[in-house]
Design a protein around this motif. Structure first.
Motif, PDB file in Angstrom:
ATOM      1  N   ALA A 175       0.822  -1.205   0.000  1.00  0.00           N
ATOM      2  CA  ALA A 175       0.000   0.000   0.000  1.00  0.00           C
ATOM      3  C   ALA A 175       0.860   1.260   0.000  1.00  0.00           C
ATOM      4  O   ALA A 175       0.640   2.185  -0.793  1.00  0.00           O
ATOM      5  CB  ALA A 175      -0.925  -0.010   1.219  1.00  0.00           C
ATOM      6  N   VAL A 176       1.842   1.309   0.904  1.00  0.00           N
ATOM      7  CA  VAL A 176       2.699   2.494   1.009  1.00  0.00           C
ATOM      8  C   VAL A 176       3.520   2.676  -0.262  1.00  0.00           C
ATOM      9  O   VAL A 176       3.654   3.789  -0.793  1.00  0.00           O
ATOM     10  CB  VAL A 176       3.605   2.380   2.249  1.00  0.00           C
ATOM     11  N   SER A 177       4.065   1.587  -0.775  1.00  0.00           N
ATOM     12  CA  SER A 177       4.883   1.677  -1.979  1.00  0.00           C
ATOM     13  C   SER A 177       4.073   2.170  -3.166  1.00  0.00           C
ATOM     14  O   SER A 177       4.572   2.921  -4.012  1.00  0.00           O
ATOM     15  CB  SER A 177       5.488   0.304  -2.302  1.00  0.00           C
ATOM     16  N   ASN A 178       2.810   1.775  -3.242  1.00  0.00           N
ATOM     17  CA  ASN A 178       1.979   2.201  -4.373  1.00  0.00           C
ATOM     18  C   ASN A 178       1.793   3.712  -4.427  1.00  0.00           C
ATOM     19  O   ASN A 178       1.589   4.281  -5.501  1.00  0.00           O
ATOM     20  CB  ASN A 178       0.617   1.510  -4.316  1.00  0.00           C
ATOM     21  N   VAL A 179       1.853   4.376  -3.287  1.00  0.00           N
ATOM     22  CA  VAL A 179       1.707   5.831  -3.273  1.00  0.00           C
ATOM     23  C   VAL A 179       2.890   6.476  -3.987  1.00  0.00           C
ATOM     24  O   VAL A 179       2.711   7.329  -4.877  1.00  0.00           O
ATOM     25  CB  VAL A 179       1.581   6.367  -1.835  1.00  0.00           C
ATOM     26  N   ILE A 180       4.113   6.070  -3.606  1.00  0.00           N
ATOM     27  CA  ILE A 180       5.286   6.665  -4.272  1.00  0.00           C
ATOM     28  C   ILE A 180       5.375   6.186  -5.722  1.00  0.00           C
ATOM     29  O   ILE A 180       5.806   6.929  -6.611  1.00  0.00           O
ATOM     30  CB  ILE A 180       6.587   6.367  -3.489  1.00  0.00           C
ATOM     31  N   CYS A 181       4.918   4.953  -5.994  1.00  0.00           N
ATOM     32  CA  CYS A 181       4.930   4.466  -7.373  1.00  0.00           C
ATOM     33  C   CYS A 181       4.015   5.298  -8.268  1.00  0.00           C
ATOM     34  O   CYS A 181       4.335   5.546  -9.432  1.00  0.00           O
ATOM     35  CB  CYS A 181       4.484   3.001  -7.420  1.00  0.00           C
ATOM     36  N   SER A 182       2.899   5.741  -7.735  1.00  0.00           N
ATOM     37  CA  SER A 182       1.973   6.534  -8.543  1.00  0.00           C
ATOM     38  C   SER A 182       2.589   7.869  -8.939  1.00  0.00           C
ATOM     39  O   SER A 182       2.279   8.414 -10.005  1.00  0.00           O
ATOM     40  CB  SER A 182       0.666   6.762  -7.781  1.00  0.00           C
ATOM     41  N   VAL A 183       3.491   8.376  -8.099  1.00  0.00           N
ATOM     42  CA  VAL A 183       4.156   9.650  -8.395  1.00  0.00           C
ATOM     43  C   VAL A 183       5.387   9.442  -9.271  1.00  0.00           C
ATOM     44  O   VAL A 183       5.635  10.208 -10.208  1.00  0.00           O
ATOM     45  CB  VAL A 183       4.553  10.368  -7.084  1.00  0.00           C
ATOM     46  N   VAL A 184       6.155   8.394  -8.997  1.00  0.00           N
ATOM     47  CA  VAL A 184       7.412   8.170  -9.715  1.00  0.00           C
ATOM     48  C   VAL A 184       7.186   7.439 -11.033  1.00  0.00           C
ATOM     49  O   VAL A 184       7.722   7.818 -12.080  1.00  0.00           O
ATOM     50  CB  VAL A 184       8.400   7.379  -8.827  1.00  0.00           C
ATOM     51  N   PHE A 185       6.378   6.354 -10.994  1.00  0.00           N
ATOM     52  CA  PHE A 185       6.167   5.526 -12.179  1.00  0.00           C
ATOM     53  C   PHE A 185       4.873   5.850 -12.918  1.00  0.00           C
ATOM     54  O   PHE A 185       4.637   5.367 -14.016  1.00  0.00           O
ATOM     55  CB  PHE A 185       6.127   4.044 -11.800  1.00  0.00           C
ATOM     56  N   GLY A 186       3.979   6.620 -12.268  1.00  0.00           N
ATOM     57  CA  GLY A 186       2.718   6.953 -12.904  1.00  0.00           C
ATOM     58  C   GLY A 186       1.681   5.858 -12.817  1.00  0.00           C
ATOM     59  O   GLY A 186       0.669   5.907 -13.517  1.00  0.00           O
ATOM     60  N   LYS A 187       1.900   4.846 -11.979  1.00  0.00           N
ATOM     61  CA  LYS A 187       0.923   3.770 -11.846  1.00  0.00           C
ATOM     62  C   LYS A 187       1.094   3.081 -10.499  1.00  0.00           C
ATOM     63  O   LYS A 187       2.127   3.216  -9.845  1.00  0.00           O
ATOM     64  CB  LYS A 187       1.074   2.743 -12.965  1.00  0.00           C
ATOM     65  N   ARG A 188       0.059   2.374 -10.075  1.00  0.00           N
ATOM     66  CA  ARG A 188       0.122   1.512  -8.904  1.00  0.00           C
ATOM     67  C   ARG A 188       0.154   0.064  -9.386  1.00  0.00           C
ATOM     68  O   ARG A 188      -0.093  -0.211 -10.558  1.00  0.00           O
ATOM     69  CB  ARG A 188      -1.080   1.746  -7.980  1.00  0.00           C
ATOM     70  N   PHE A 189       0.455  -0.860  -8.464  1.00  0.00           N
ATOM     71  CA  PHE A 189       0.561  -2.268  -8.814  1.00  0.00           C
ATOM     72  C   PHE A 189      -0.444  -3.072  -8.000  1.00  0.00           C
ATOM     73  O   PHE A 189      -0.701  -2.780  -6.829  1.00  0.00           O
ATOM     74  CB  PHE A 189       1.983  -2.779  -8.542  1.00  0.00           C
ATOM     75  N   ASP A 190      -1.030  -4.077  -8.642  1.00  0.00           N
ATOM     76  CA  ASP A 190      -1.974  -4.941  -7.943  1.00  0.00           C
ATOM     77  C   ASP A 190      -1.284  -5.683  -6.803  1.00  0.00           C
ATOM     78  O   ASP A 190      -0.082  -5.977  -6.874  1.00  0.00           O
ATOM     79  CB  ASP A 190      -2.576  -5.961  -8.914  1.00  0.00           C
ATOM     80  N   TYR A 191      -2.049  -6.017  -5.770  1.00  0.00           N
ATOM     81  CA  TYR A 191      -1.479  -6.688  -4.604  1.00  0.00           C
ATOM     82  C   TYR A 191      -0.995  -8.097  -4.924  1.00  0.00           C
ATOM     83  O   TYR A 191      -0.207  -8.659  -4.175  1.00  0.00           O
ATOM     84  CB  TYR A 191      -2.508  -6.715  -3.460  1.00  0.00           C
ATOM     85  N   ASP A 192      -1.469  -8.669  -6.033  1.00  0.00           N
ATOM     86  CA  ASP A 192      -1.014 -10.013  -6.408  1.00  0.00           C
ATOM     87  C   ASP A 192      -0.013  -9.989  -7.567  1.00  0.00           C
ATOM     88  O   ASP A 192       0.268 -11.015  -8.180  1.00  0.00           O
ATOM     89  CB  ASP A 192      -2.202 -10.901  -6.765  1.00  0.00           C
TER      90      ASP A 192
END
Length: 493
Positions: A176-193
């Motif tokens: 969950a926490v990583s997805n926040v920075i990923c949305s800013v750096v990579f422009g996307k979030r990743f599924d939990y699986d």
């Protein structure tokens, strides 16, 4: 005795003599703060418990005072203890104490690039760029709050699938926490699986444990020797290589779809900056700095906040009465029909106090990240030579009895006044302070409040043992505090 037998003895004697001369010359530099007498080459390594450096430093502080010198191998390190000493160095003398000291955060080659481990103009330009870009993509603004709120709901749905059964929260929180920075750096979030992403989070978690271990302290003390001595410290480079490969794949995907007129995230902005400065041979915007900067943000934006949340949930399991008070405040201020937001924080002083006390008690990086002095400087009557590493012992501020009434106890009252209103405390320095204060402090504060409030809005925590049996002391690591492995149940409210 023939000459064949004498030659090796003479050689050894000459080498030992030269080492002692070099050592005495090193000791004669400056008028460093007092400390335990070091041995040639070994320094104070034999006098310190490298498996628990923090406890060793407390003992040295008791004998030599709040500013002292220890030697990790042949390298002197000045340690600052207590809020007053840390403030005087990192705030009152912020410029001269604003260098980055030696750290094993990255391998030898990559330490020269990025934000965390660099100095001078490279550090200034990359930090300024990263701060500006993060702000433009929402850090400190409403848009990043919405991203955190959205991810908090993904986290809630993932936890619901446990159906109240016991589980280890480590990778739910990391994801969950990583997805926040990923949305800013990579422009996307990743599924939990997402298997690739889960593997990376496991590697980051293992890497942190190695970074906090005594093996990393040995690497700092004897960098050349530890290159050839086998041990788990070598695995950290393997984990980092895998993370770099992941980042490189993402950067290549961005190159193929890059539109300089419509940047979607930090990587797009960096690629645009590279193009703008293509003719500048001194530009800091090149591939090496891009890769390591993204690794810095991805790594730092994942583990520190998720570990703090994980430790925080363990503390609430130990003190269910505190959990109950938070939930009562959430019900009164937020209710059950909308997501918590940052505007709620000012009306939720108890929750805010608990989040702050979790950070203080967890004391995640007790020795702080090493600083260095950028020129010869006089500090409290001592002369510290340029380049000397500085350890701001953050734990000594977070546990300073002059600022916290019961520093060794988990007590939200440290951040509440007599009327129950939230009160600030100047010794609260979990993100350090001065010029090298954590780049993502604002983002981390938002994440801690919103994730914790959202989880407790939706779930009640249940332990597999009685609260009194829960061990809230950290794992025995050399220079960091991690919670012991545990499982919990989260039951829908």
């Amino acid at each position: 005795m023939d000459l064949v037998g004498v030659a090796p003895l003479l050689l050894v004697s000459c080498i030992a003599f030269l080492l002692i001369l070099i050592w005495r010359r090193q000791l004669s530099k400056g008028n460093l703060p007092p400390g335990p007498p070091p041995l040639p080459v070994l320094g104070n390594v034999l006098q310190l418990d490298l498996r628990n450096l923090v406890r060793s430093f407390w003992r040295v502080r008791d004998q030599y005072g709040p500013v002292f010198t220890i030697y990790l191998g042949s390298r002197p390190v000045v340690v600052l203890c207590g809020y007053e000493a840390i403030k005087e160095a990192l705030i009152d003398n912020a410029e001269v104490f604003g260098g980055r000291g030696s750290t094993m955060a990255l391998d030898e080659k990559r330490r020269k690039f990025g934000i965390i481990t660099t100095n001078g103009e490279r550090w200034r330009q990359l930090r300024r760029f990263s701060l500006t870009t993060l702000r433009n993509f929402g850090m400190g603004k409403r848009s990043i709050e919405e991203r955190i709120q959205e991810e908090a709901q993904f986290l809630v749905e993932a936890v619901r699938k446990t159906e109240g059964c016991p589980f280890d929260p480590t990778f739910y929180l990391s994801h969950a926490v990583s997805n926040v920075i990923c949305s800013v750096v990579f422009g996307k979030r990743f599924d939990y699986d997402d298997k690739e992403f889960v593997t990376l989070l496991v590697l980051i978690n293992k890497s942190i444990q190695i970074a906090f271990s005594f093996w990393s302290q040995l690497r700092l003390a004897f960098p050349s020797l530890m290159k050839i001595i086998p041990g788990p410290h070598h695995q950290r480079n393997e984990y980092l290589d895998e993370l770099v490969r992941f980042v490189n794949r993402r950067i290549q995907m961005h190159r193929e779809s890059h539109d300089p007129n419509c940047p979607q995230d930090l990587i797009d902005c960096f690629l645009t900056k590279m193009e703008q400065e293509r003719q500048n041979p001194a530009s800091e915007f090149h591939d090496d700095n891009l890769v390591v900067t993204v690794v810095n943000l991805f790594f730092a934006g994942t583990e520190t906040v998720s570990t703090t949340l994980r430790y925080g949930l363990l503390l609430l399991l130990r003190y269910p009465e505190i959990e109950a008070k938070i939930q009562q405040e959430i019900d009164q201020v937020v209710g059950r029909n909308r997501s918590p937001c940052m505007e709620d924080r000012s009306r939720m002083p108890y929750t805010d106090a608990v989040v702050h006390e979790i950070q203080r008690f967890v004391d995640l990086i007790p020795l702080g990240v090493p600083h260095s002095v950028i020129r010869d400087t006089v500090f409290r009557g001592y002369t510290i030579p340029k380049g000397t590493s500085i350890f701001p012992m953050l734990t000594s501020a977070l546990n300073d009895p002059q600022h916290f009434e019961t520093p060794r106890k988990f007590n939200p009252g440290h951040f509440l006044d007599e009327n129950g209103a939230f009160k600030k405390n100047e010794a609260f320095l979990p993100f350090s302070t001065g010029k090298r204060v954590c780049l993502g402090e604002g983002l981390a504060r938002m994440e801690l409040f919103l994730f914790m409030a959202t989880l407790l809005q939706n779930f009640s925590l249940r332990t597999l043992k009685s609260p009194e049996e829960i061990n809230i002391l950290p794992q025995a690591l050399s220079s960091g505090n991690l919670p012991r492995p545990y499982q919990l149940c989260m039951v829908p409210r």
